[in-house]
Design a protein around this motif. Sequence first.
Motif, PDB file in Angstrom:
ATOM      1  N   SER A   1       0.798  -1.239   0.000  1.00 23.44           N
ATOM      2  CA  SER A   1       0.000   0.000   0.000  1.00 23.44           C
ATOM      3  C   SER A   1       0.826   1.284   0.000  1.00 23.44           C
ATOM      4  N   LYS A   2       2.126   1.200  -0.223  1.00 24.97           N
ATOM      5  CA  LYS A   2       2.936   2.417  -0.183  1.00 24.97           C
ATOM      6  C   LYS A   2       2.898   3.209  -1.484  1.00 24.97           C
ATOM      7  N   TYR A   3       2.932   2.503  -2.615  1.00 24.66           N
ATOM      8  CA  TYR A   3       3.168   3.186  -3.882  1.00 24.66           C
ATOM      9  C   TYR A   3       2.149   2.801  -4.956  1.00 24.66           C
ATOM     10  N   VAL A   4       2.012   3.742  -5.904  1.00 21.79           N
ATOM     11  CA  VAL A   4       1.299   3.497  -7.150  1.00 21.79           C
ATOM     12  C   VAL A   4       2.328   3.589  -8.265  1.00 21.79           C
TER      13      VAL A   4
ATOM     14  N   GLU B   1       8.894  -6.649  -4.048  1.00 22.49           N
ATOM     15  CA  GLU B   1      10.291  -6.447  -4.405  1.00 22.49           C
ATOM     16  C   GLU B   1      10.494  -5.961  -5.834  1.00 22.49           C
ATOM     17  N   TYR B   2       9.574  -6.321  -6.753  1.00 24.06           N
ATOM     18  CA  TYR B   2       9.839  -6.051  -8.167  1.00 24.06           C
ATOM     19  C   TYR B   2       8.608  -5.475  -8.878  1.00 24.06           C
ATOM     20  N   VAL B   3       8.898  -4.668  -9.907  1.00 22.45           N
ATOM     21  CA  VAL B   3       7.890  -4.209 -10.856  1.00 22.45           C
ATOM     22  C   VAL B   3       8.322  -4.689 -12.229  1.00 22.45           C
ATOM     23  N   ILE B   4       7.364  -5.199 -12.987  1.00 20.45           N
ATOM     24  CA  ILE B   4       7.648  -5.608 -14.361  1.00 20.45           C
ATOM     25  C   ILE B   4       6.803  -4.748 -15.283  1.00 20.45           C
ATOM     26  N   SER B   5       7.440  -4.167 -16.290  1.00 21.21           N
ATOM     27  CA  SER B   5       6.728  -3.319 -17.248  1.00 21.21           C
ATOM     28  C   SER B   5       6.804  -3.933 -18.638  1.00 21.21           C
ATOM     29  N   GLY B   6       5.671  -3.860 -19.354  1.00 16.71           N
ATOM     30  CA  GLY B   6       5.596  -4.340 -20.727  1.00 16.71           C
ATOM     31  C   GLY B   6       5.481  -3.177 -21.677  1.00 16.71           C
ATOM     32  N   LEU B   7       6.260  -3.213 -22.763  1.00 13.39           N
ATOM     33  CA  LEU B   7       6.347  -2.091 -23.689  1.00 13.39           C
ATOM     34  C   LEU B   7       5.960  -2.517 -25.090  1.00 13.39           C
ATOM     35  N   SER B   8       5.746  -1.505 -25.950  1.00 13.95           N
ATOM     36  CA  SER B   8       5.500  -1.783 -27.351  1.00 13.95           C
ATOM     37  C   SER B   8       6.829  -2.012 -28.060  1.00 13.95           C
ATOM     38  N   ASP B   9       6.952  -3.161 -28.727  1.00 12.61           N
ATOM     39  CA  ASP B   9       8.121  -3.475 -29.551  1.00 12.61           C
ATOM     40  C   ASP B   9       9.429  -3.328 -28.781  1.00 12.61           C
TER      41      ASP B   9
ATOM     42  N   TRP C   1      12.205  -4.047 -12.507  1.00 15.47           N
ATOM     43  CA  TRP C   1      12.705  -2.954 -11.684  1.00 15.47           C
ATOM     44  C   TRP C   1      12.713  -3.371 -10.219  1.00 15.47           C
ATOM     45  N   ASP C   2      13.765  -2.994  -9.519  1.00 14.51           N
ATOM     46  CA  ASP C   2      13.874  -3.253  -8.091  1.00 14.51           C
ATOM     47  C   ASP C   2      13.093  -2.184  -7.324  1.00 14.51           C
ATOM     48  N   LEU C   3      12.150  -2.584  -6.477  1.00 15.80           N
ATOM     49  CA  LEU C   3      11.301  -1.627  -5.765  1.00 15.80           C
ATOM     50  C   LEU C   3      12.005  -0.954  -4.583  1.00 15.80           C
ATOM     51  N   GLN C   4      13.216  -1.379  -4.269  1.00 13.20           N
ATOM     52  CA  GLN C   4      13.985  -0.713  -3.218  1.00 13.20           C
ATOM     53  C   GLN C   4      14.931   0.328  -3.811  1.00 13.20           C
ATOM     54  N   SER C   5      15.678  -0.073  -4.818  1.00 15.02           N
ATOM     55  CA  SER C   5      16.661   0.843  -5.429  1.00 15.02           C
ATOM     56  C   SER C   5      16.083   1.594  -6.611  1.00 15.02           C
ATOM     57  N   TRP C   6      14.913   1.134  -7.150  1.00 12.23           N
ATOM     58  CA  TRP C   6      14.275   1.708  -8.332  1.00 12.23           C
ATOM     59  C   TRP C   6      15.180   1.641  -9.558  1.00 12.23           C
ATOM     60  N   GLU C   7      16.024   0.612  -9.605  1.00 10.64           N
ATOM     61  CA  GLU C   7      16.913   0.415 -10.747  1.00 10.64           C
ATOM     62  C   GLU C   7      16.365  -0.679 -11.655  1.00 10.64           C
ATOM     63  N   ASN C   8      16.704  -0.546 -12.949  1.00 13.47           N
ATOM     64  CA  ASN C   8      16.354  -1.577 -13.913  1.00 13.47           C
ATOM     65  C   ASN C   8      17.318  -2.748 -13.732  1.00 13.47           C
ATOM     66  N   LEU C   9      16.766  -3.921 -13.358  1.00 14.47           N
ATOM     67  CA  LEU C   9      17.623  -5.071 -13.081  1.00 14.47           C
ATOM     68  C   LEU C   9      17.977  -5.839 -14.344  1.00 14.47           C
ATOM     69  N   CYS C  10      16.950  -6.010 -15.220  1.00 19.13           N
ATOM     70  CA  CYS C  10      17.241  -6.778 -16.424  1.00 19.13           C
ATOM     71  C   CYS C  10      16.135  -6.597 -17.446  1.00 19.13           C
TER      72      CYS C  10
ATOM     73  N   ASN D   1       3.145 -16.798  -6.432  1.00 19.96           N
ATOM     74  CA  ASN D   1       4.392 -17.267  -5.820  1.00 19.96           C
ATOM     75  C   ASN D   1       5.631 -16.649  -6.458  1.00 19.96           C
ATOM     76  N   GLY D   2       5.410 -15.769  -7.474  1.00 16.97           N
ATOM     77  CA  GLY D   2       6.524 -15.081  -8.109  1.00 16.97           C
ATOM     78  C   GLY D   2       7.340 -15.935  -9.053  1.00 16.97           C
ATOM     79  N   GLU D   3       6.855 -17.141  -9.350  1.00 20.81           N
ATOM     80  CA  GLU D   3       7.653 -18.052 -10.173  1.00 20.81           C
ATOM     81  C   GLU D   3       7.600 -17.691 -11.653  1.00 20.81           C
ATOM     82  N   TYR D   4       6.397 -17.302 -12.128  1.00 17.38           N
ATOM     83  CA  TYR D   4       6.235 -17.071 -13.559  1.00 17.38           C
ATOM     84  C   TYR D   4       5.717 -15.662 -13.855  1.00 17.38           C
ATOM     85  N   VAL D   5       6.116 -15.169 -15.024  1.00 15.43           N
ATOM     86  CA  VAL D   5       5.568 -13.951 -15.613  1.00 15.43           C
ATOM     87  C   VAL D   5       4.804 -14.371 -16.863  1.00 15.43           C
ATOM     88  N   ILE D   6       3.564 -13.889 -16.999  1.00 13.31           N
ATOM     89  CA  ILE D   6       2.742 -14.225 -18.165  1.00 13.31           C
ATOM     90  C   ILE D   6       2.402 -12.920 -18.886  1.00 13.31           C
ATOM     91  N   PHE D   7       2.598 -12.906 -20.192  1.00 18.57           N
ATOM     92  CA  PHE D   7       2.326 -11.682 -20.951  1.00 18.57           C
ATOM     93  C   PHE D   7       1.902 -12.050 -22.365  1.00 18.57           C
TER      94      PHE D   7
END
Length: 746
Positions: free
Chosen positions: A473-476, A516-524, A530-539, A556-562
């Motif tokens: 509940s800290k961030y949007v 711990e993490y944010v995942i963003s999906g982009l066009s092309d 992104w690391d939610l503590q350092s706000w750095e792009n991890l990979c 459980n954080g095991e899979y990303v589906i997109f």
Amino acid sequence: MSNLRAWLAEKSSEEEEHFLGEVPRLWLEGGQVNKLCCLLTDFDFIEAKINHPQFGVLALIEDYDLIEDAELLTHPEYDSKIVEALKLIQGALRLSAHILIQDTKELAGQLSGRLLYFDAPEIQGLLQQISQTKTTCLRTLTASLTPPSGSLLRTLTGHNDWVNAVAVTPDGKYAISGSDDDTLKVWDLRSGKQKFTFTGHSSKVNAVAITSDSKYAISGSDDKTLKVWDLESWEELCTLNGHSDWVNAVTVTPDSKYAISGSDDKTLKVWHLHSGEELCTISGHSSRVNVVAVTSDGKYIISGSGDIFSSSSDNTLKVWDLQSWEELRTLTGHNYAVNAITVTPNGKYVISGSSDDTLKVWDLESWEELCTLSGHSNWVNAVAVTPNGKYVISGSSDDTLKVWDLHSGKEKFTLSGHSDWVNAVAVTPNGKYVISGSSDDTLKVWDLYSGKQKFILTEDSSKINAVAVTPNSKYVISGSSDDTLKVWDLYSGKQKFILTEDNFNINGVAVSFDNEYVISGLSDAPLKVWDLQSWENLCDHTHHLNWVKAVAITPNGEYVIFNLDDNTLKVWDFYSGKQKFTLTDHSSKVNAVAVTPDREYVISGSYDCTLKVWNSQSWEELCTLEGHGSTVNTVAVTPDSKYVISGSYDCTLKVWDLHSGKEKFTLSGHRDSVNAAALAPDGRYVVSGSSDDTLKVWDLHSRKKIASFTGESAIRCCAVAPDGVTIVAGEASGRLHFLRLEGMEA
């Protein structure tokens, strides 16, 4: 007045009506200025008056006019700062009137969204009262709506389709608009009320002109006719038949004797207004005639032509002698269709607007091009000039109006507020106000001399495509078409970080359940983590993705589906970054994906109008959910994993039983595509966002709408915070609304 609600509840209906209707005026006449000011800043009074069947918001707005009484200026209790605050409250009500007429429960959200900009004690006191309301409603927590101190005065709603034309009567009393809904509407410019609707055309109304004596209006339509309307009896006088294709333009000579029309049949026609007789047909353009104007001395007709999508069409202005009806000259310079023409009041200049995104100023003596006005980013559809000849106002397909200094040729400022093309512009005879008509089905009234907006409502005008709330509940986190992720503090509404991307739209955002993490999906472009503590792009998870629109993470954080643009869903191992599975059964692009909290199922929604349910262990398709009549845009799952809620371009939400695969019920009420849906943590209600500019809250037990909030453009995404009452919604305009659901237990 803090006990006003209880006091009114004890009164008879006659006493209540007398108090709400007569007391404000009586108090002023009795010299009780302070009491009047207190009344006009009392939320209970405001709410009671707009909810009363005899009054409503327009009557309430008129109460604030009492503070402009000339005798008030010399009254010992007069306080200019209090009066200024009251005018701001009145302005907020005026800006919201078209919404409150439809739903008075939006009062709290509309007032707070427009008044949170201001520090005046009277306004802050009113806001404090609003925050204590017992009415179930959505209240804005941040200033996210157009404030009452800018150029926009009010919005006029009533048309059901694009507004193509608008004209103001020479006496300044009325505006008349023409629409794709086949009607013309007459609006009282003082009150903003719709006065009358003209019906009779069998197709779109493209053009409106008014005679100089304010007696008659003439309209042109796709039904190939013009109609003459009496503005005193509100009756149709006659129909002018003769064109063989759409009528796009009409103007009236200064002496009100003749009307001149322009058509897709490439001709102009001159009509005698008294007899309804066609006097002549003027031929010479090689493409459709889009616009017609007459010089102020009645000597010349000026017409503009061109096919909108062709640079090789006519694309010229032609000047015709009104007596001989002969062509005098052709003005060339625009690269695409000429859509708009106006003549300055002194008859010296013609200003044209074009699909080449520019305006041009022409000298009527030398017939030379004097300058080009550049600044719009899309077609210029409408042009008007102020009565003093100083300023030009243009309307464009870039959704804005621009005000230009005619002498210097420079842009003075831009008026933003429409959410679609601006097709029509008119200026009142006193030169104070501009009325615009738009493809967003509304007209807006602007104060031309209030100057630029005093507040910046958004960081930019980029569409917000995705929004997520962190589980703690800290961030949007919001993703937009300006290529950035933005991180906001959920409870202050303040921006904390900007995470810059690589020049690609961000279409999807997901947060891991461990915060711990944010995942963003982009066009092309690759998925980014992104690391939610350092706000750095991890990979970056891959370099071969295209148009990722939907992203989900298993609990459980095991899979990303997109999704991908090839109609498939991809399942990736989050930690190794390797692809595990491809889900291929949709027949068109996938727009949405969700995972059940119990981790057993993945649900996807597609352009193929269906949802599919997949087993998250075997990754096999279990069933297809069919019932929507159009694209499925959004999918959400109840916390108990029993039900799926989907939103569609067919304007509905559907609730599905995940166990049986059957539709339980449909939620109807949106007037346009449902783009987003989010569930409360306890599963009691679902929030939906739509292209009709509204956010609606639905009770899943009663199956009814319990609250609504209207923004200023399409709502593209929404999320509910873990507290169950804080809601965040993103607009196509770039606004991010932070809202609280009042009247519900946290």
